[in-house]
Write a protein that holds these residues in place. Structure first.
Motif, PDB file in Angstrom:
ATOM      1  N   GLU A 158       1.259   4.229  -0.473  1.00 27.12           N
ATOM      2  CA  GLU A 158       1.219   3.983   0.963  1.00 27.12           C
ATOM      3  C   GLU A 158       1.359   2.521   1.351  1.00 27.12           C
ATOM      4  O   GLU A 158       2.098   2.195   2.260  1.00 27.12           O
ATOM      5  CB  GLU A 158      -0.091   4.528   1.540  1.00 27.12           C
ATOM      6  N   VAL A 159       0.649   1.666   0.643  1.00 25.94           N
ATOM      7  CA  VAL A 159       0.672   0.267   1.066  1.00 25.94           C
ATOM      8  C   VAL A 159       2.049  -0.334   0.870  1.00 25.94           C
ATOM      9  O   VAL A 159       2.597  -0.966   1.744  1.00 25.94           O
ATOM     10  CB  VAL A 159      -0.365  -0.546   0.281  1.00 25.94           C
ATOM     11  N   ASP A 160       2.606  -0.088  -0.300  1.00 27.55           N
ATOM     12  CA  ASP A 160       3.880  -0.730  -0.573  1.00 27.55           C
ATOM     13  C   ASP A 160       5.015  -0.119   0.218  1.00 27.55           C
ATOM     14  O   ASP A 160       6.142  -0.574   0.170  1.00 27.55           O
ATOM     15  CB  ASP A 160       4.165  -0.724  -2.081  1.00 27.55           C
ATOM     16  N   LEU A 170       3.929  -0.666   5.366  1.00 24.88           N
ATOM     17  CA  LEU A 170       3.355  -0.419   6.684  1.00 24.88           C
ATOM     18  C   LEU A 170       2.895  -1.712   7.330  1.00 24.88           C
ATOM     19  O   LEU A 170       2.979  -1.888   8.524  1.00 24.88           O
ATOM     20  CB  LEU A 170       2.166   0.522   6.555  1.00 24.88           C
ATOM     21  N   SER A 171       2.389  -2.611   6.476  1.00 23.76           N
ATOM     22  CA  SER A 171       1.835  -3.827   7.038  1.00 23.76           C
ATOM     23  C   SER A 171       2.936  -4.805   7.415  1.00 23.76           C
ATOM     24  O   SER A 171       2.717  -5.741   8.134  1.00 23.76           O
ATOM     25  CB  SER A 171       0.903  -4.461   6.024  1.00 23.76           C
ATOM     26  N   THR A 172       4.121  -4.575   6.917  1.00 17.61           N
ATOM     27  CA  THR A 172       5.157  -5.561   7.173  1.00 17.61           C
ATOM     28  C   THR A 172       6.360  -4.938   7.871  1.00 17.61           C
ATOM     29  O   THR A 172       7.489  -5.354   7.668  1.00 17.61           O
ATOM     30  CB  THR A 172       5.636  -6.197   5.858  1.00 17.61           C
ATOM     31  N   ILE A 173       6.086  -3.915   8.660  1.00 19.89           N
ATOM     32  CA  ILE A 173       7.181  -3.307   9.397  1.00 19.89           C
ATOM     33  C   ILE A 173       7.747  -4.383  10.313  1.00 19.89           C
ATOM     34  O   ILE A 173       7.096  -4.860  11.223  1.00 19.89           O
ATOM     35  CB  ILE A 173       6.697  -2.111  10.217  1.00 19.89           C
ATOM     36  N   THR A 202       2.140  -1.733  15.179  1.00 20.67           N
ATOM     37  CA  THR A 202       1.732  -1.375  13.818  1.00 20.67           C
ATOM     38  C   THR A 202       0.555  -0.402  13.848  1.00 20.67           C
ATOM     39  O   THR A 202       0.465   0.506  13.025  1.00 20.67           O
ATOM     40  CB  THR A 202       1.365  -2.645  13.033  1.00 20.67           C
ATOM     41  N   LEU A 255       0.277   3.151  11.998  1.00 19.71           N
ATOM     42  CA  LEU A 255      -0.821   3.541  11.101  1.00 19.71           C
ATOM     43  C   LEU A 255      -1.437   4.866  11.540  1.00 19.71           C
ATOM     44  O   LEU A 255      -1.712   5.741  10.723  1.00 19.71           O
ATOM     45  CB  LEU A 255      -1.927   2.475  11.119  1.00 19.71           C
TER      46      LEU A 255
END
Lengths: 254, 499
Positions: free
Chosen positions: B16-18, B21-24, B461, B465
């Motif tokens: 999930e992290v990679d 999501l955090s860097t959309i 974001t 999420l």
């Protein structure tokens, strides 16, 4: 660190804060106490930038910046953290993923490179050990089906992860038994240092047995009516809020 | 803390992290990303549909006489049905002029490429833009890809490795020529041309698609994948996919779709048939991202698809997973006929609609064998002025002793101009059946957004999420490479719909 001058704010046309003045310096712990409806949670929400609240007048500077001009996420980026009284549930989203996103968004705001999965894991492992929180809790859906104690521990874990300059704890003790209060307080104490500050918002003195404040302020009717050291908290505990209420002049122009 | 206890988190992070999501990034969060048009010369049939068109397609494909006859029969069936498109769906669209569509468009390329290296460089570029460089996929992921652009299959990678195991993975045109016995035996046994209007149309004019045969006892060692793309203007795409899993075999199949941005609507009417023999398992995953039209509802693909599988043997299993983010209109009900005893059917779906998109999608689980089980998890996300309907049938036959079904339909609304509807149909004719249905409707709360904001996460974001959390149960069913793409697609599709 934080300078509040004559802050007046309200919600839905109702004025709640009627002129707050407060200064918090690095390394200090301040406690805001007061009876229900005095404006404690409003103050916390206004500082964090909750949209429902309207600032009527006054200024707030945070680390030299005009806090009221910043979006909620920018305030977080500047290092302001709010531990919520009622943490929100997000089904299907684990705390781990939530925190990975939050940590990297904040890093981005500060112009830092994002952490990769390995670096993030390492950091998370350290904070988990520090906060004495188990991994199973972090893999579950954020706050969903958490007990009151688990929710608050999760808030403090998030605080440890984000390493804020100013942490505001909004009634973090509410609904917790004495063991849970001790655990949460230990967590807060572990991350205190001379560069960061804590603003504890609470109804009861008992939390302050564990998170010992440098200053205690009494909020009543939207104003800070009394300030002192931790002794003031004991006095309140002993005498109740009535002695404050009785001390106050009749409300003017409300 | 030792490293073993961290393994689940590591896996979770990997998944999930990679996914980023955090860097959309803003650039990713732009309008339809796959809307480019590739300038390739095409070999086309003139607009319109008549017997001549059917003959034209059949002869272009070098089909044997029996296949032409089969098509013509279907065409006559369609003519009989003409003007009788299914009207029961919760969809609104102007009448489709079937004479204003081109039914065949093939990129002009002299010979069918023997290996991927011989494919036209322009075409190769198209696939690279789609982010599915065939070479890369070959090398890195071990996914065998069959790519269909407009009407023709471009090249199937990994063929040799598969054929060593006796697995046949090729275009359906090739299968008609090379494996007529299998085609004759299985084609249209699950979805006959008489099934519905669009199935009849597809049978008459289908131009290509994928064919997959897994022999007895073979576990297909890689994900098989097809990419469909409509490139030419005014073209319909009518692909046909047939997957047969013999006794005790297993296959996981992935399908992805995109199309260029065009102002006029394009028609896509596919048929997919799955056949699982005793103890066989077929997992079919789709990420559908056909062009949805612009913000005002102009253009976009009309997606009328019939997908059905049969659990023919005992203890067989068919699992459909779909992530539907595209198309102006989606009409699609991947279904399972649970014929074998102890067979299992699953349907996991995320359907996203934004702007003026309309989706009427769901499943049918037909319990015929004894001790059959089905599970339905449907997650609908609506935003803008869109309309999102779940329509599902659970049918338990008189002989279907001890059938079990669990259905869960959740809807998430973004904004107050969109609609979410649930149409569950339950027909139980055997008293031993246990059928459960749960449905929820929720909205993304301001308090959820603020909570994320306070942690430094911006609203865009935060929404990504929250919706990925909402869809997680379905996303977890997707193979890793697809899950990553699907998560990004969800975020892209809902760009600008909140805040």
């Amino acid at each position: 660190m934080l300078k509040i001058h004559d802050l007046q704010a309200g919600i839905e046309g109702r004025k709640i804060l009627r002129g707050i003045d407060l200064e918090i310096k690095p390394g200090e712990v301040h406690a805001i106490m007061g009876p229900n409806g005095s404006g404690k949670s409003t103050l916390a929400s206004v500082l964090a930038g909750k949209k429902d609240y309207e600032v009527i007048s006054g200024t707030v500077s945070f680390l030299g910046k005009d806090l009221l001009e910043l979006s909620p996420e920018a305030r977080a980026g500047e290092g302001l953290f709010l531990a919520f009284q009622y943490p929100v549930e997000i089904p299907g989203l684990s705390t781990t993923i939530f925190m990975k996103t939050a940590v990297n968004e904040v890093r981005k705001y500060r112009g830092q490179e994002p952490l990769d999965a390995v670096a993030f894991l390492k950091m998370m492992r350290e904070k988990m050990a520090l906060m004495n929180i188990e991994q199973s809790l972090l893999s579950r859906s954020l706050n969903e089906g958490f007990s009151g104690g688990e929710k608050k521990r999760n808030e403090i874990f998030q605080m440890a992860m984000l390493e804020p300059r100013l942490a505001i704890l909004d009634e973090t003790d509410s609904g917790l038994d004495i063991d849970a209060i001790r655990i949460v307080s230990n967590g807060v104490n572990k991350i205190r240092n001379k560069n960061n500050s804590v603003l504890v918002v609470t109804h009861y003195q008992r939390l302050l047995d564990y998170i010992v404040p440098d200053f205690v302020h009494v909020l009543y009717n939207g104003r800070i009516v009394k300030s002192g050291t931790k002794e003031l908290a004991f006095e309140l505990e002993e005498r109740g809020y009535d002695f404050i209420k009785n001390d106050q002049p009749l409300e003017q122009g409300a | 803390m030792n490293s073993e206890t961290f393994e689940p988190v590591r896996q979770e992070l990997g998944k999930e992290v990679d996914a980023g999501l955090s860097t959309i990034e803003k650039t990713v969060l732009s309008d339809y990303k796959y809307g480019f048009i590739t300038d390739i010369e095409a070999d086309e049939a003139p607009k319109g549909l008549n017997e001549g068109t059917v003959r034209f397609i059949s002869s272009k494909k070098n089909e044997p006489e029996w296949m032409l006859e089969w098509r013509l029969k279907a065409f006559r069936q369609w003519q009989k049905m003409n003007g009788h498109e299914p009207k029961w769906a919760n969809l609104k669209f102007p009448p489709i002029d079937y004479q204003d569509i081109k039914y065949y468009s093939a990129p002009k390329q002299k010979i069918k490429a023997n290996s991927l290296d011989e494919v036209d460089p322009e075409l190769r570029k198209t696939f690279e833009k789609l982010g599915i460089s065939l070479n890369e996929q070959k090398r890195l992921t071990g996914v065998a890809v069959d790519a269909v652009i407009d009407s023709i299959s471009i090249g199937t990678s990994f063929k040799e490795q598969l054929s060593e195991l006796g697995i046949i993975f090729c275009s359906i045109s090739e299968a008609i020529r090379e494996h007529p016995e299998l085609i004759k035996k299985y084609l249209s046994t699950v979805v006959p041309p008489t099934d519905n209007y669009f199935a009849a149309l597809n049978a008459a004019v289908f131009s290509d698609g994928s064919f997959c045969y897994i022999p007895k006892g073979v576990r297909c060692p890689m994900e098989l994948s097809t990419y469909f793309r409509i490139n030419a203007e005014n073209t319909g795409q009518f692909e046909r996919t047939l997957i047969i899993a013999e006794e005790g075999s297993y296959v996981s199949y992935l399908e992805g779709c995109t199309a260029p941005m065009r102002d006029e609507n394009q028609l896509h009417a596919a048929v997919v048939e799955l056949i699982a023999m005793e103890d066989a398992e077929i997992k079919y995953s789709t990420v559908q991202n056909w062009y949805p039209g612009d913000k005002n509802g102009l253009g976009g693909i009309y997606n009328f698809v019939t997908k059905r599988g049969i659990c023919a043997g005992n203890r067989s299993k068919i699992s459909w997973t779909q992530v539907e983010t595209g198309s102006a209109i989606t009409w699609k009900y991947p279904s399972v006929i649970l014929k074998g005893d102890y067979s299992t059917g699953e349907f996991y779906s995320v359907a996203v609609t934004n702007n003026y998109q309309q989706a009427d999608t769901g499943t049918k689980m037909l319990h015929i064998g004894k001790h059959t089980k089905s599970r339905i998890v449907s997650k609908g996300i609506s935003a803008g002025h869109s309309n999102n309907s779940y329509r599902g049938l659970v049918h338990v036959n008189r002989q279907a002793e001890n059938a079990r079904n669990y259905s869960q339909c959740d809807s998430l609304l973004l904004g107050d101009k969109c609609g979410a509807h649930t149409f569950p149909y339950i027909e139980v004719k055997n008293a031993s059946a246990v059928v459960e249905h749960e449905a929820t409707t929720s909205k993304i709360g301001e308090d959820q957004i603020f909570y994320c904001n306070q942690r430094g996460i911006n609203t865009e974001t935060a929404v990504a999420l929250i919706i990925n959390g909402f869809a997680r149960e379905v996303m977890n069913q997707l193979p890793m490479e697809f899950a990553v793409e699907a998560q990004k697609l969800l975020a892209i599709s809902l760009e600008g719909s909140v805040g």
